[in-house]
Design a protein around this motif. Structure first.
Motif, PDB file in Angstrom:
ATOM      1  N   SER A  34       2.598   9.174  -6.058  1.00  0.00           N
ATOM      2  CA  SER A  34       3.042  10.518  -5.703  1.00  0.00           C
ATOM      3  C   SER A  34       4.260  10.944  -6.527  1.00  0.00           C
ATOM      4  O   SER A  34       4.330  12.071  -7.013  1.00  0.00           O
ATOM      5  N   GLU A  68       0.834  -1.209   0.000  1.00  0.00           N
ATOM      6  CA  GLU A  68       0.000   0.000   0.000  1.00  0.00           C
ATOM      7  C   GLU A  68       0.867   1.256   0.000  1.00  0.00           C
ATOM      8  O   GLU A  68       0.612   2.204  -0.755  1.00  0.00           O
ATOM      9  N   ARG A 107       1.174   4.062  -3.022  1.00  0.00           N
ATOM     10  CA  ARG A 107       0.921   5.478  -2.720  1.00  0.00           C
ATOM     11  C   ARG A 107       2.130   6.337  -3.110  1.00  0.00           C
ATOM     12  O   ARG A 107       1.995   7.388  -3.748  1.00  0.00           O
TER      13      ARG A 107
END
Length: 72
Positions: A65, A57, A61
């Protein structure tokens, strides 16, 4: 680095046609070389990121980004 390289780096990015002429290669070769370099850069960034993150996870993420896309 030569003086003309410094000038080029300060100015806007050269076109693929300009690079092709400068390096005496086809525009399609410039396109292919840059596409390869981008893929390798992305692969290296994702490999490093995978090592630095603690979970899938977090990896997902951080990849979104940094790269603006979902990693595969």
């Amino acid at each position: 680095m030569h003086r003309d390289e410094h000038v080029r780096l300060r100015n806007a990015r050269p076109s693929y046609a300009t690079l092709a002429e400068e390096f005496q290669i086809a525009v399609t070769d410039v396109t292919n070389y840059l596409a390869f370099a981008r893929r390798e850069f992305r692969r290296c960034v994702l490999a490093q990121l995978r090592d630095m993150t603690g979970s899938d996870e977090e990896f997902q993420r951080e990849a979104r980004s940094l790269l603006g896309v979902d990693p595969k």
